[in-house]
Design a protein around this motif. Structure first.
Motif, PDB file in Angstrom:
ATOM      1  N   ILE A   1     -42.916  16.121 -15.081  1.00 40.94           N
ATOM      2  CA  ILE A   1     -43.629  15.384 -14.028  1.00 40.94           C
ATOM      3  C   ILE A   1     -44.805  16.204 -13.503  1.00 40.94           C
ATOM      4  O   ILE A   1     -45.907  15.685 -13.286  1.00 40.94           O
ATOM      5  N   LEU A   2     -44.592  17.510 -13.313  1.00 35.61           N
ATOM      6  CA  LEU A   2     -45.685  18.379 -12.860  1.00 35.61           C
ATOM      7  C   LEU A   2     -46.818  18.396 -13.876  1.00 35.61           C
ATOM      8  O   LEU A   2     -47.996  18.311 -13.505  1.00 35.61           O
ATOM      9  N   LEU A   3     -46.480  18.496 -15.158  1.00 34.65           N
ATOM     10  CA  LEU A   3     -47.518  18.500 -16.195  1.00 34.65           C
ATOM     11  C   LEU A   3     -48.301  17.190 -16.181  1.00 34.65           C
ATOM     12  O   LEU A   3     -49.533  17.181 -16.335  1.00 34.65           O
ATOM     13  N   GLY A   4     -47.616  16.068 -15.970  1.00 28.97           N
ATOM     14  CA  GLY A   4     -48.319  14.787 -15.884  1.00 28.97           C
ATOM     15  C   GLY A   4     -49.298  14.750 -14.719  1.00 28.97           C
ATOM     16  O   GLY A   4     -50.416  14.226 -14.845  1.00 28.97           O
ATOM     17  N   ALA A   5     -48.887  15.305 -13.577  1.00 27.36           N
ATOM     18  CA  ALA A   5     -49.789  15.364 -12.421  1.00 27.36           C
ATOM     19  C   ALA A   5     -51.001  16.237 -12.723  1.00 27.36           C
ATOM     20  O   ALA A   5     -52.130  15.936 -12.291  1.00 27.36           O
ATOM     21  N   GLN A   6     -50.808  17.309 -13.471  1.00 33.83           N
ATOM     22  CA  GLN A   6     -51.925  18.179 -13.835  1.00 33.83           C
ATOM     23  C   GLN A   6     -52.911  17.465 -14.753  1.00 33.83           C
ATOM     24  O   GLN A   6     -54.129  17.623 -14.623  1.00 33.83           O
TER      25      GLN A   6
ATOM     26  N   MET B   1     -52.218  23.751 -19.774  1.00 38.28           N
ATOM     27  CA  MET B   1     -51.432  22.542 -20.024  1.00 38.28           C
ATOM     28  C   MET B   1     -50.779  22.591 -21.399  1.00 38.28           C
ATOM     29  O   MET B   1     -49.623  22.175 -21.566  1.00 38.28           O
ATOM     30  N   LEU B   2     -51.509  23.093 -22.376  1.00 35.48           N
ATOM     31  CA  LEU B   2     -50.927  23.228 -23.713  1.00 35.48           C
ATOM     32  C   LEU B   2     -49.754  24.204 -23.700  1.00 35.48           C
ATOM     33  O   LEU B   2     -48.712  23.952 -24.322  1.00 35.48           O
ATOM     34  N   VAL B   3     -49.913  25.317 -22.993  1.00 38.58           N
ATOM     35  CA  VAL B   3     -48.836  26.309 -22.911  1.00 38.58           C
ATOM     36  C   VAL B   3     -47.615  25.711 -22.231  1.00 38.58           C
ATOM     37  O   VAL B   3     -46.466  25.902 -22.682  1.00 38.58           O
ATOM     38  N   GLU B   4     -47.816  24.979 -21.137  1.00 38.02           N
ATOM     39  CA  GLU B   4     -46.687  24.361 -20.444  1.00 38.02           C
ATOM     40  C   GLU B   4     -45.963  23.360 -21.334  1.00 38.02           C
ATOM     41  O   GLU B   4     -44.724  23.267 -21.301  1.00 38.02           O
ATOM     42  N   ALA B   5     -46.712  22.612 -22.139  1.00 37.09           N
ATOM     43  CA  ALA B   5     -46.081  21.668 -23.063  1.00 37.09           C
ATOM     44  C   ALA B   5     -45.208  22.402 -24.079  1.00 37.09           C
ATOM     45  O   ALA B   5     -44.103  21.941 -24.412  1.00 37.09           O
TER      46      ALA B   5
END
Length: 416
Positions: A392-397, A302-306
């Motif tokens: 949006i995908l990151l929020g779902a994760q 999640m940190l990497v995606e951010a």
């Protein structure tokens, strides 16, 4: 519970050749087919004139068929064993790959890809079922890591190596190669895999369905559903399709450079799976259980995606790190299976895998529909639309991670 090897169990080197390698080849093909459209998508778009939603639908028919098959596959694995189930289904994979190579229209290609998804629907689950039969339980985390690394190798093949081969064989030639390999894998599984008695495999269909309801009615099962859908499923959607459009439209890379980044993503996943295979046993002895490893790895993803969304950091390193962290999510199968009796292993792993593929289908198709809607309604460019979709995908994760963080309260199943 400590799973004992059957009385007539072959030695471990023989098990590796006769049990691990055939399943590994099947899962290699499964992951190759899962991710191949990421590289060939520009060719498919140009040849068929597809929009983003059409491309998402075409690619996600694999996940739709795969997901639909999971519960029947789980029942079949527990009743008939992995040799018969996967050996027959890989013949269907070969047929689907041949039809895709011959396809000329969107419906024909979508049908063929759905057939491929159905054909490879047992590849990982059959391997995990076979490992639970032939290897001691303390080796299962490592075996999961090793077979997942073979899937990662399939994903690596479907990136820069495939991009380099396309000028010579074309995307149709690539699918003919897959059809041939699927036939080889089917033959190996049907004719080299040892037989094994199936404890708990008897009973009628009502008994089999009762086992599915037992699994899906358990609160401990649902603690992993969000992770399965949005981490495992979301990663498959990115890896299998949307990574390359992101790299081309947001980062401004050519397809060749985007395929190179996909190669590093898959190398990161391969490194993660091989490391888990080699170190899982030692880490567990020091208190780093598969569940803890998975929690830490997915938090890092999640940190990497951010960072990727914020456009911070070197892109190759970020995509490599995304693959590395996401590799820990595969421990989900062994962790969830360990919470239920051994005779339910097939139904447990396919039920949680169903959630992953429902997520992959929803994310892959949903992102395409969202991108088209944003661009049509607001005139927003592809780069800005992709950033919103990924946020949006990151929020779902994040929402899916909350119950996963509390899953340590469940204890592994013990025989009474």
């Amino acid at each position: 519970m400590s799973a004992a090897l059957p009385e007539a169990s072959p030695p471990l080197p023989s098990l590796f050749v006769r049990v691990f390698l055939p399943f590994a080849l099947g899962y290699y093909l499964s992951y190759l087919m899962r991710t191949v459209n990421a590289v060939i998508s520009p060719d498919l778009t140009r040849e068929l004139g597809l929009g983003a939603a059409d491309l998402g639908l075409l690619t996600s028919t694999y996940f739709f068929a795969f997901g639909l098959a999971q519960i029947p596959v789980g029942i079949a694995l527990d009743r008939y064993g992995p040799r018969r189930v996967e050996g027959v289904l890989l013949l269907m994979t070969a047929l689907g790959a041949a039809l895709f190579a011959l396809g000329e229209t969107l419906p024909a290609l979508a049908t063929a890809r759905g057939l491929i998804g159905l054909g490879v629907s047992a590849c990982l689950m059959a391997g995990l079922k076979g490992f639970s039969q032939w290897f001691p339980r303390e080796r299962l985390a490592s075996m999961t890591g090793y077979i997942m690394s073979c899937g990662a190798l399939g994903a690596v093949t479907a990136s820069a190596p495939l991009e380099a081969a396309l000028p010579f064989i074309g995307w149709r030639g690539a699918f003919w190669c897959v059809a041939a390999l699927a036939l080889v894998a089917s033959a190996l599984i049907l004719f080299t895999l040892p037989e094994h008695p199936l404890p708990g495999g008897g009973g009628d269909l009502q008994d089999a369905l009762r086992g599915v309801l037992e699994v899906m009615g358990a609160r401990r099962f649902w603690s992993f559903v969000g992770q399965s859908a949005f981490f495992t499923g979301g990663f498959m959607a990115l890896q299998g399709l949307w990574a390359v459009p992101w790299l081309m439209h947001v980062n401004g890379y050519t397809r060749a450079v985007a395929a190179d980044h996909l190669f590093w993503l898959n190398l990161g996943m391969l490194a993660g799976q091989l490391s888990i295979g080699a170190w899982a046993g030692r880490l567990a002895r020091h208190g780093v259980t598969p569940l803890r490893l998975m929690q830490a790895g997915l938090f890092c993803t999640m940190l990497v995606e951010a960072l990727m969304i914020a456009d911070l950091g070197p892109t190759r390193a970020l995509w490599w790190a995304l693959g590395l962290g996401s590799a820990t999510g595969a421990q989900m199968y062994g962790v969830v299976a360990g919470l239920f009796p051994l005779h339910l292993t097939g139904r447990v792993t396919t039920s949680i895998n169903l959630m992953a593929f429902v997520g992959a289908f929803a994310v892959q198709w949903g992102l395409g529909g969202l991108l088209d809607s944003l661009r049509a309604a607001t005139g927003m460019g592809m780069d800005a639309s992709l950033r919103i979709a990924f946020m949006i995908l990151l929020g779902a994760q994040v929402l899916g991670f909350i119950p996963l963080a509390r899953a340590g309260r469940y204890r592994p199943w013990q025989a009474s």
